[in-house]
Scaffold this active site. Structure first.
Site, PDB file in Angstrom:
ATOM      1  N   HIS A 167       0.875  -1.180   0.000  1.00 50.69           N
ATOM      2  CA  HIS A 167       0.000   0.000   0.000  1.00 50.69           C
ATOM      3  C   HIS A 167       0.905   1.220   0.000  1.00 50.69           C
ATOM      4  CE1 HIS A 167      -3.659   2.348   0.885  1.00 50.69           C
ATOM      5  NE2 HIS A 167      -2.769   3.166   1.412  1.00 50.69           N
ATOM      6  N   CYS A 168       0.785   2.059  -0.993  1.00 56.79           N
ATOM      7  CA  CYS A 168       1.691   3.198  -1.106  1.00 56.79           C
ATOM      8  C   CYS A 168       0.969   4.484  -0.727  1.00 56.79           C
ATOM      9  CB  CYS A 168       2.206   3.305  -2.542  1.00 56.79           C
ATOM     10  SG  CYS A 168       3.445   4.595  -2.743  1.00 56.79           S
ATOM     11  N   PRO A 169       1.322   5.113   0.387  1.00 56.51           N
ATOM     12  CA  PRO A 169       0.662   6.363   0.773  1.00 56.51           C
ATOM     13  C   PRO A 169       0.987   7.507  -0.186  1.00 56.51           C
ATOM     14  CG  PRO A 169       2.130   5.582   2.519  1.00 56.51           C
ATOM     15  CD  PRO A 169       2.330   4.693   1.352  1.00 56.51           C
ATOM     16  N   GLY A 172      -1.460   7.195  -2.657  1.00 58.08           N
ATOM     17  CA  GLY A 172      -2.798   7.149  -2.081  1.00 58.08           C
ATOM     18  C   GLY A 172      -3.617   5.959  -2.511  1.00 58.08           C
TER      19      GLY A 172
END
Lengths: 407, 143
Positions: A167-169, A172
């Site tokens: 999951h890449c912040p 997003g």
């Protein structure tokens, strides 16, 4: 008590469980926390704007007009890849409908046999042979499915994602089967853009210093240099490093998730069953393979039945109709989140981690609209049937579901 | 048209007796393939060969969609050069094959499964996880 049914058509994205936000009537799909994504956009657009505003005029006159043109093309490509990664469905697997969930439960109970009271039932695992290698498929208590190989449940988005990478912040969104190549091209093109801007920053400073001296150069172009140099420097090391890491993963046909867990690290003679054993072929499959469609059908229409009892008293519940999926059913067994359900993104800063769990007020309001209603829906309780199948691995395909009347 | 109508009637009038879920077959990796093992519930409804033929054809269609070869690489490279904007106006190869699959399932339902009181659900509606076969009550023998 007579009830009036009001049927209206809604788009399927409005009824999807999970913690995603949707925009443009279901065309855009992102995670809830978008703050870091806006930061990414700001940094990229801000740095490039400064470059175009302050350096490009000088460079296009004194060197070549091709320099800003190429920079613009690269900048647009970076933006396109970023938006494509952020806005697309990463490969979310829809949750099991009640019948499928019940069917799987019965299969599991049949396989487990009789568990003595007080004893914990065995973990829900299915063994599958893939290209000669035994792979364990884990059961997802939230989605009520056995996860396909390489899929994993993202606790931030609360979805099972196929070929889950991380999951890449910064974008997003989750990175999974459908948007991995866009993510890789984003990091690759961003690396090139950063190197490009950094190089021409230096060229610009050198050329100007030759003309009018170093100190005067800094006085002529105030403010832009510290910001740009800092951003470029840090971006260079982190993004280029990330690109290198993902290039390594792609050549081995591995995901970040598998790398972190050490799934194919070689102990116990376990090898990656998905790799073609040929770097070029692995790269071609990941980057140039077929474009997988989304199985979510976000913009499809569905009927939504709102029961309005004739004797008033019910508060207005527009927008919160009865969902059709397993979202409202209580889990049949305690909801166990195994430690490897939470997947931190590799080489992302600690700031991102701190931001992970706190939704903004606007998103909080949106999340309550999607929350489960107090209208209970119990799954059709099947009468106990004697186990039909002998406990065997994946091979058995069917169990009878007892009679139920549905529409 | 008339056949669609009868399918609708079937769904509305007949009661569902059971549902069978054909699971995915992962022996060749993550490509979309379904198990061809014949479920015992369909024994008195349909031929084993007929069922296996349906699943095998489905598998071959999905294999065609996910095939790694010259044409898929070309499509990928061309799309990359246009920053994937070409997909806004062009259908991907996979989507074309999915339409073929939808047509195939409709035909199978009309010709083979509906007359036997069965209904195949397109796997895409179940997230490409299972082929759901709905078994309706066997009310009228002289349909």
């Amino acid at each position: 008590m007579s009830a009036v049914m009001i049927t209206r058509k809604v788009r399927k994205w409005e009824k999807l469980p999970g913690k995603n936000t949707f925009c443009c009537d279901g065309r855009v799909m992102m995670a809830r926390q978008k703050g870091v994504f806006y930061l990414t956009l700001f940094l990229i657009v801000g740095t490039c704007s400064l470059f175009f505003a302050f350096e490009c005029p000088y460079l296009s006159i004194h060197l070549s007009p091709a320099i800003p043109v190429f920079a613009i093309v690269l900048f647009l490509f970076v933006l396109a890849m970023l938006l494509r990664t952020s806005f697309s469905d990463p490969g979310v697997l829809p949750r099991a409908l009640p019948e499928e969930a019940t069917f799987i439960e019965m299969e599991i109970e049949a396989a487990n046999g009789n568990v003595p009271a007080g004893q914990r039932p065995p973990p829900r695992i299915r063994n599958v042979q893939i290209n000669g290698q035994i792979v364990k498929l884990k059961y997802c208590y939230t989605c009520k499915i056995f996860r396909p190989p390489r899929a994993s449940h993202c606790s931030i988005c609360d979805n099972c994602v196929d070929r889950f990478d991380h999951h890449c912040p910064w974008v997003g969104n989750c990175v999974g089967k459908r948007n991995y190549r866009y993510f890789y091209l984003f990091t690759l093109s961003l690396s090139l853009l950063t190197i490009y801007i950094f190089t021409f920053d230096i060229v610009h400073v050198v050329m100007r210093s030759v003309d009018s001296g170093f100190v005067k150069t800094l006085q002529d172009t105030p403010g832009t240099y510290p910001f740009k140099v800092l951003v470029c420097f840090f971006t260079l090391w982190s993004v280029v490093g990330l690109t290198g890491f993902h290039t390594y993963l792609i050549s081995l046909n591995q995901t970040t998730n598998e790398d972190i867990k050490g799934s194919w690290s070689g102990k116990n003679r376990v090898q990656n069953p998905y790799s073609h054993k040929n770097m070029l072929k692995n790269c071609c499959e990941v980057l140039c393979g077929p474009a997988y469609p989304s199985v979510l059908d976000r913009r499809g229409l569905m009927q939504d039945n709102l029961p309005i009892p004739a004797s008033a008293g019910l508060p207005a519940i527009q927008g919160n109709p009865v969902p059709q999926t397993t979202k409202t059913t209580a889990p049949l067994l305690p909801n166990e989140h195994t430690p490897d359900d939470t997947k931190p993104s590799i080489s992302d800063s600690a700031i991102a981690h701190a931001e992970k769990r706190s939704p903004s007020p606007k998103e909080e309001k949106q999340s309550t609209l999607h929350k489960v209603l107090p209208i209970p829906i119990s799954p059709p309780t099947p009468t106990k049937v004697p186990p039909l199948a002998s406990p065997e691995t994946d091979a058995d395909a069917s169990v009878i579901i007892p009679r139920e009347k549905t529409l | 048209m008339a056949e669609n109508h009868s399918l609708q009637d079937l769904r509305q009038q007949a009661a569902i007796s059971a549902k069978v879920f054909i699971q995915r077959d992962y022996t060749n990796g993550t490509v979309c393939q379904f198990q061809t093992k014949f479920p015992s519930e369909l024994e008195n409804r349909i031929d084993k060969q007929q069922f296996e033929e349906t699943v095998r054809t489905l598998n071959s269609l999905y294999a065609e969609a996910e095939k790694l070869g010259g044409s898929s690489y070309l499509e990928g490279c061309l799309a990359c050069l246009t920053a994937y904007t070409i997909f806004l106006c062009m259908e991907t190869h996979y989507e074309k094959v999915l339409k073929k699959i939808a047509r195939f399932i409709r035909e199978q339902n009309d010709k083979i499964y509906a007359p036997r009181g069965l209904l195949l659900t397109d796997p895409i509606e179940r997230g490409l996880r299972v082929v759901e076969i709905t078994i309706f009550e066997d009310r009228s023998l002289g349909r």
